[in-house]
Motif scaffolding. Structure first.
Motif, short mmCIF file in Angstrom:
data_model
loop_
_atom_site.label_atom_id
_atom_site.label_comp_id
_atom_site.label_asym_id
_atom_site.label_seq_id
_atom_site.Cartn_x
_atom_site.Cartn_y
_atom_site.Cartn_z
N UNK A 54 0.77 -0.71 0.17
CA UNK A 54 -0.23 0.34 0.26
C UNK A 54 0.82 1.71 -0.03
N UNK A 55 1.76 1.36 1.01
CA UNK A 55 2.62 2.67 0.85
C UNK A 55 3.65 2.93 0.02
N UNK A 56 4.31 1.58 -1.57
CA UNK A 56 4.66 1.92 -2.08
C UNK A 56 3.48 2.24 -3.84
N UNK A 57 2.20 2.12 -2.93
CA UNK A 57 1.38 1.99 -4.05
C UNK A 57 1.25 3.89 -3.88
N UNK A 58 1.53 3.88 -2.82
CA UNK A 58 1.39 5.87 -2.24
C UNK A 58 1.28 6.30 -3.19
N UNK A 59 3.50 5.96 -2.92
CA UNK A 59 4.22 6.86 -3.33
C UNK A 59 4.32 6.83 -4.74
N UNK A 60 3.50 6.01 -5.16
CA UNK A 60 3.34 5.50 -7.46
C UNK A 60 2.32 6.31 -7.75
N UNK A 61 1.45 6.64 -6.93
CA UNK A 61 0.13 6.78 -6.77
C UNK A 61 -0.75 5.45 -8.14
N UNK A 62 -0.77 4.59 -7.75
CA UNK A 62 -1.02 3.70 -8.69
C UNK A 62 -1.92 2.58 -7.10
N UNK A 63 -2.57 1.90 -7.79
CA UNK A 63 -3.11 0.82 -6.42
C UNK A 63 -2.13 -0.62 -6.54
N UNK A 65 -2.19 -3.34 -6.11
CA UNK A 65 -2.41 -4.25 -6.86
C UNK A 65 -1.08 -4.63 -8.20
N UNK A 66 -1.07 -3.64 -8.95
CA UNK A 66 -0.76 -3.13 -9.86
C UNK A 66 0.89 -3.31 -9.74
N UNK A 67 1.39 -3.45 -8.48
CA UNK A 67 3.27 -2.82 -8.65
C UNK A 67 3.38 -4.38 -8.72
N UNK A 68 4.29 -3.83 -9.75
CA UNK A 68 4.84 -5.43 -10.81
C UNK A 68 5.56 -6.58 -9.89
N UNK A 69 5.06 -7.19 -10.06
CA UNK A 69 5.77 -9.49 -9.44
C UNK A 69 7.70 -8.39 -9.02
N UNK A 70 7.72 -8.28 -10.01
CA UNK A 70 9.83 -7.87 -9.54
C UNK A 70 9.56 -6.86 -8.40
N UNK A 71 9.11 -6.05 -8.53
CA UNK A 71 9.14 -5.07 -7.96
C UNK A 71 8.84 -5.79 -6.40
N UNK A 72 7.32 -5.83 -5.81
CA UNK A 72 7.16 -6.78 -4.55
C UNK A 72 8.52 -7.76 -4.06
#
Length: 119
Positions: A54-63, A65-72
């Protein structure tokens, strides 16, 4: 913008972030996703990986669940490495049941064995 208005950050997560001094997007961006997550964890809260995403998505202004698997995977690896450096918890598990032993004169005599003081 306050943490309450960040994308993906619900009221409970926003409260945790505020309590560790992270009140804005800029506050969180300055330290990064993993450190923000770790501050919450070190404060004694029990965040799950959902907060990390959620924090990563907030910083990237995306949902989240849209964070790529590699980044996760990168985030999880970094968080696990940081968690491994934490000191062990200070609490101890509860002790087992308490038993009381009562020694009578007969029990003490039986445990002492034969009296060798006479000879």
């Amino acid at each position: 913008m306050t943490a309450e208005k960040l994308r993906n950050i619900g009221p409970k997560s926003a409260a945790w972030l505020r309590q560790v001094g992270l009140r804005s997007h800029d506050d969180i961006a300055a330290i990064g996703t993993v450190e923000a997550f770790m501050r919450v964890k070190r404060a004694g809260f029990k965040p799950t990986l959902n907060l990390l995403y959620a924090i990563e998505g907030a910083l990237g202004d995306c949902h989240w669940q849209e964070i790529p698997d590699q980044r996760r995977h990168e985030l999880v690896s970094a968080a696990e490495a940081a968690i491994a450096l934490l000191p062990p918890p200070r609490y101890r598990p509860p002790a087992g049941p308490v038993t009381t032993t009562v020694l009578t004169a007969d029990t003490v005599a039986m445990r002492a064995g034969p009296d060798d003081s006479d000879g």
